[in-house]
Scaffold this active site. Structure first.
Site, PDB file in Angstrom:
ATOM      1  CD  GLU A  85       4.303   0.714   6.848  1.00 13.60           C
ATOM      2  OE1 GLU A  85       5.059   1.103   7.760  1.00 13.60           O
ATOM      3  OE2 GLU A  85       3.913   1.454   5.914  1.00 13.60           O
ATOM      4  CG  ASP A 102      -0.200  -0.043   2.537  1.00 13.44           C
ATOM      5  OD1 ASP A 102       0.937  -0.578   2.575  1.00 13.44           O
ATOM      6  OD2 ASP A 102      -0.738   0.439   3.548  1.00 13.44           O
TER       7      ASP A 102
END
Length: 760
Positions: free
Chosen positions: A164, A100
């Site tokens: 994350e 991400d």
């Protein structure tokens, strides 16, 4: 696989393949932005491209890679890729390559953030530095392993994670993998978290305590400030006082430099809010928000210990509250701003007030600087980049802290650019990614080397009695040499000094005088002169001594495990003495020549040997060249045998007798170290008490001039010394020998017994 071959096998990063994969991944970055509830990333878009690269090498198609796509939320998977090693339980892992990204507004960028563009060495786009570039990099490494199939002791695991960048949604990424035990086996080796920057090991992160200071005063018209309590002024002066107290109580610490922190711990405001109002209104309330960041409650993998220089989150919070309480109680002592500025309105019985609150604190991370993973990462970085300079950041990495809390040996690194981390116009450098590949590959190489060394020692620790005696004897001999060599130097100087002419004093008046003269002429190093030869052979000498003695014990023992009698130990010691004589003779000839040459050179005419040797090898070369070849190195063998055989018989016999006496029987396994020291020291003393004259004869023969010998042989040397110097001449240096023997042999036997016991 040999480490040099592994390095060649892994080679360089395939730039074309890497850029091709990164182009596809960056092309998905618009759908990888993590800012819920508006933007929820779809990490499976990245996994699709990674699997396109790796599935052809998976076990499902006959390849070596074990691939596990783990999903806890639709479209938001994690990917675990494993390259099996040959040794169960041995592992090295790359984790943290998250799929991400933070948000990007195309209107703020100079180029399209959601597609890869190349500008020379720059690879531009959202995620190139954080962290899609690392996803492509580690994918290429795993692909190379699968293509070349090197034989590694350690299993290599890559874990590509979801979620994350934002923790608003939990149970999606690495937290869920840990909770469900899918990463437990990674605790068996170093875990490299690949999500920092600038190619250097990141060894620490700061903790953070978010705080809010709510200030209450009295709202009033700005034309009548004496009737107001200005919340803005109160907050500014209060904050100044709090900061002054904080930096006094928590000053910079020297160990912050060890971890490479750019700044010490800080307490500062970052936001300021008030309810609003007209420009002519003095606000009656405001809120200042900020954080304390720095060395807050580091966590180590080893027992989760906190370094002594870290700050407890609780202690810092308590101190800040203490400051606020003091200010509330002493508002009259707080600085004001101008003649009518005030924080207490006595006529209204009204006081300003401060209220301090905290949001959830984050503890920092400190990587274990003694761990195998840290040393592997540093060495690999130094070799690939040319230098290594570990650093710390004051930001927080909560996922790493949680992994450390779970018992993982986490080391962190990354190969993007800190300058573009989370920034607009993000980019990384292809050259940095190439070096990152080298560091990762070298990490595998160095880890393999350590595996081989570890396997060697495991084999060593599972060895038979012969190898155990070899190892223990080596350790014991090293201890003996370090403790005893200065005494031995003085002994040889006293033994080999020339007989003084009538009416002249001897070169050395005694042991103390020999020490003084040696220190004055050569310094402390003079006491260790000639140590090179015995140091080079101490392993062989003591290994041989204790191994032969051990084999003699096995031969003499009536049943396995039955202790030997004292008489049997005497026989075993004598047998060991025969064996070591053939190694001791050439070694001690070299040692004696070096130790004695400074004394003999003073009176070269009478002593005969005035050759200046450059070191142990120089002695050996000169003897081989000009003193009869190899036989020249065995000059003095007869007195060496006469010393070693009875000497070792006495030493091992006395050692066993004393141990049995102190143990009250033949079972000496429960004796403490103090008893072993006493027994070893007295046993060593018995050696020299038994054979010292033969050692004097050996020494004078070994330093005698080959071309113009003073002595015809051992008996001639014995008679000559006795005739010219009397019995006293046969005991020259006896004091230093005895002074050396007790501590040196105590150290030797203790080191031997402790090592032998640890080997089983």
């Amino acid at each position: 696989m040999a480490t040099s071959n592994l390095k060649e096998t892994l080679g360089d990063l395939n730039k074309e393949s890497f850029i091709s994969l990164l182009t596809k991944i960056i092309g998905e970055s618009k759908f990888l932005q993590n800012n819920p509830p508006e933007l929820i990333p779809e990490e499976d878009r990245v996994i699709k491209h990674v699997l396109d690269c790796l599935l052809p090498y998976s076990t499902t198609t006959g390849g070596p890679l074990i691939v596990n796509h783990v999903t806890y939320f639709p479209g938001r998977g994690n990917l675990i890729v494993e390259y099996p090693g040959t040794q169960p339980g041995k592992i090295l892992s790359f984790v943290g390559m998250h799929m991400d990204v933070v948000t990007a507004n195309p209107n703020d960028w100079d180029f399209d953030p959601f597609s890869l563009s190349i500008d020379g060495d720059k690879l531009r786009g959202r995620g190139t530095t954080d962290c899609l570039g690392h996803v492509a990099l580690v994918t290429e490494l795993m692909k190379r392993l699968a293509e070349t199939k090197p034989k590694l002791e350690s299993t290599v695991v890559a874990v590509f994670i979801a979620n994350e960048e934002n923790s608003a949604i939990t149970g999606v990424g690495v937290d869920a993998l840990v909770k469900n035990g899918l990463l437990d086996k990674l605790k068996g080796g170093p875990l490299f978290w690949i999500d920092t920057a600038d190619k250097q090991p990141c060894i620490g992160t700061g903790g953070m305590i978010p705080w809010k200071l709510q200030v209450t005063g009295k709202l009033f018209h700005s034309g009548l400030p004496h009737k107001a309590i200005n919340a803005l002024e109160l907050s500014m002066e209060a904050l100044k006082e709090i900061q002054l107290r904080f930096y006094k109580d928590f000053p910079p610490h020297p160990d912050e430099q060890v971890y490479g922190f750019a700044t010490p711990s800080t307490m500062k405001p970052t936001q300021w809010n008030y309810p609003g109002g007209g420009i002519n209104q003095i606000p009656g309330e405001c809120t200042i928000s900020g954080d304390v960041s720095g060395r807050l409650s580091f966590r180590f993998r080893t027992n989760l210990l906190v370094p002594i220089f870290s700050l407890s989150v609780k202690d810092v919070m308590n101190k800040l509250q203490e400051y606020v309480d003091y200010i509330n109680e002493n508002l009259n002592k707080l600085d004001t701003r101008g003649p009518v500025s005030k924080y207490i309105l006595h006529d209204e019985n009204l006081r300003g007030s401060l209220t301090l609150t905290f949001d959830e604190a984050l503890s920092g991370v400190a990587c274990d600087l003694n761990s195998r993973g840290f040393h592997v990462l540093c060495k690999a970085t130094e070799e690939a980049v040319g230098h290594v300079k570990p650093y710390s950041i004051t930001g927080s990495l909560p996922l790493i802290r949680e992994l450390q809390d779970e018992g993982f040996d986490v080391q962190t690194a990354g190969y993007g650019l800190m300058a573009t981390y989370h920034a607009k116009n993000e980019y990384c450098l292809l050259s940095d990614m190439c070096q990152g590949y080298h560091i990762s590959a070298l990490g595998l190489v160095l880890n393999t080397l350590l595996d081989l060394i570890q396997l060697h020692f495991i084999a060593l620790f599972k060895m038979g009695d012969v190898a155990k005696d070899l190892t223990s004897g080596t350790v014991g001999g090293a201890a003996q040499l370090i403790v005893g060599h200065p005494f031995d130097t003085i002994k040889v100087k006293l033994q080999s000094q020339p007989v003084p002419l009538p009416g002249q004093p001897p070169r050395y008046a005694g042991a103390v005088d020999a020490v003084k003269q040696t220190l004055a002429a050569e310094g402390p190093r003079g006491l260790y002169k000639g140590m090179g030869a015995p140091l080079a052979t101490v392993a062989a000498f003591n290994a041989l001594l204790f191994t032969v003695r051990g084999q003699m014990e096995s031969f003499l023992r009536s049943e396995p495990g039955i202790p030997l009698t004292v008489n049997q130990q005497v026989i075993a010691g004598a047998g060991a003495g025969v064996a070591v004589s053939f190694l001791a003779c050439p070694t001690e000839l070299i040692k004696c020549r070096l130790q004695a040459q400074s004394a003999l050179a003073v009176d070269a005419g009478s002593a005969g040997v005035a050759v200046k040797y450059g070191g142990p090898m120089d002695v050996a070369k000169q003897v081989l060249r000009s003193e009869g070849g190899a036989m020249g190195l065995f000059k003095g063998l007869v007195p060496t045998l006469a010393r070693e055989v009875p000497g070792n018989a006495a030493m091992f016999g006395v050692y066993e007798a004393l141990k049995q006496y102190m143990a009250g029987g033949t079972d000496t396994s429960k004796l403490g170290r103090g008893s072993l020291i006493v027994a070893g020291g007295l046993a060593g003393a018995s050696f020299w008490s038994m054979v010292y004259p033969t050692d004097v004869v050996k020494s004078v023969l070994q330093v005698d001039d080959y071309k113009n010998p003073k002595y015809k042989g051992s008996m001639h040397a014995f008679r000559s010394i006795l005739a010219s110097e009397g019995v006293k001449g046969l005991y020259k240096g006896f004091g230093p020998a005895m002074a050396r023997s007790i501590p040196a042999n105590a150290a030797c036997f203790l080191a031997y017994e402790v090592t032998r016991s640890s080997l089983g």
